[in-house]
Design an enzyme around this catalytic site. Structure first.
Site, PDB file in Angstrom:
ATOM      1  N   HIS A 143       0.933  -1.129   0.224  1.00 54.24           N
ATOM      2  CA  HIS A 143       0.155   0.414   0.279  1.00 54.24           C
ATOM      3  C   HIS A 143       0.855   1.273   0.360  1.00 54.24           C
ATOM      4  O   HIS A 143       2.347   0.872   0.126  1.00 54.24           O
ATOM      5  CB  HIS A 143      -1.306  -0.357   1.641  1.00 54.24           C
ATOM      6  CG  HIS A 143      -0.121  -0.063   2.503  1.00 54.24           C
ATOM      7  ND1 HIS A 143       0.414   0.704   3.243  1.00 54.24           N
ATOM      8  CD2 HIS A 143      -0.795  -0.998   3.402  1.00 54.24           C
ATOM      9  CE1 HIS A 143       0.841   0.600   4.418  1.00 54.24           C
ATOM     10  NE2 HIS A 143       0.199  -0.759   4.260  1.00 54.24           N
ATOM     11  N   CYS A 147       3.765  -4.763   6.439  1.00 55.66           N
ATOM     12  CA  CYS A 147       2.892  -4.478   4.991  1.00 55.66           C
ATOM     13  C   CYS A 147       4.184  -4.248   4.153  1.00 55.66           C
ATOM     14  O   CYS A 147       5.381  -3.629   4.553  1.00 55.66           O
ATOM     15  CB  CYS A 147       1.696  -3.685   5.081  1.00 55.66           C
ATOM     16  SG  CYS A 147       0.045  -4.149   6.047  1.00 55.66           S
TER      17      CYS A 147
END
Length: 189
Positions: free
Chosen positions: A118, A134
């Site tokens: 992301h 992440c």
């Protein structure tokens, strides 16, 4: 008027040149789009932020299962607890799109629960071990990758602190720091 040199060549990691390859020690994402027969293979590469010690980004294969513009973030109970205990911050259970959303404007959801590729609302974390596992990209980089990588794109996360490559009959080596939580014995490698 001072001349500077910006390195813009990379030694590609030893992994299939298909989809997304993430080399965690290099803190770099490589995207190999599908090519038609007779076309030349290209690679797009971007700097990334990865999981902190204790929140390491897993090394294995998966794929993109969903893409989302303006994602909503639902922090895990452990992240909510950490923010309260370590920072004195109370996190909402749901953080919608906007400048306070740590996912930024674009997110790829992977086949692993709780892990994504992301953007970020804190670009200073790119190039560092700054996430809860992440993979973070600069806002402009995730916007570009979002336009190219479809659902189903293979994602391989690897740990190659030493990469080798040949160019013009010359062998090159690029070395990155071995991550603190890498259990392999690199002294004997």
């Amino acid at each position: 008027g001072r001349e500077i040199v910006i390195p813009s060549q990379f030694i590609l990691p030893n992994a299939p040149r298909d989809g997304i390859v993430i080399n965690v020690p290099a803190m770099r994402l490589f995207y190999y789009p599908k090519v038609k027969k007779g076309e030349k293979q290209v690679v797009h590469t971007y700097p990334i932020g990865v999981g902190r010690v204790g929140w390491a980004t897993p090394e294995r294969a998966t794929k993109i299962v969903r893409r989302q513009k303006d994602p909503t973030w639902r922090p895990t109970p452990s992240i909510i607890k950490e923010h309260l205990e370590e920072r004195g911050e109370k996190l909402d259970k749901v953080i919608g799109p906007g400048p306070d959303n740590p996912l930024g404007r674009f997110a790829f959801y992977l086949g692993w629960p709780s892990y994504m590729i992301h953007g970020t609302n804190k670009p200073s974390g790119v190039g560092l071990r700054s996430s809860h596992g992440c993979i973070r990209l600069y806002p402009e980089d995730i916007a570009q990758l979002f336009e190219m990588a479809p659902i189903g794109t293979q994602v391989r996360v690897i740990s190659e602190p030493f990469v080798f490559g040949w160019q013009d009959n010359q062998l090159y080596l690029q070395a990155f720091d071995v991550l603190e939580d890498d259990t392999r014995d690199w002294q004997k490698a």
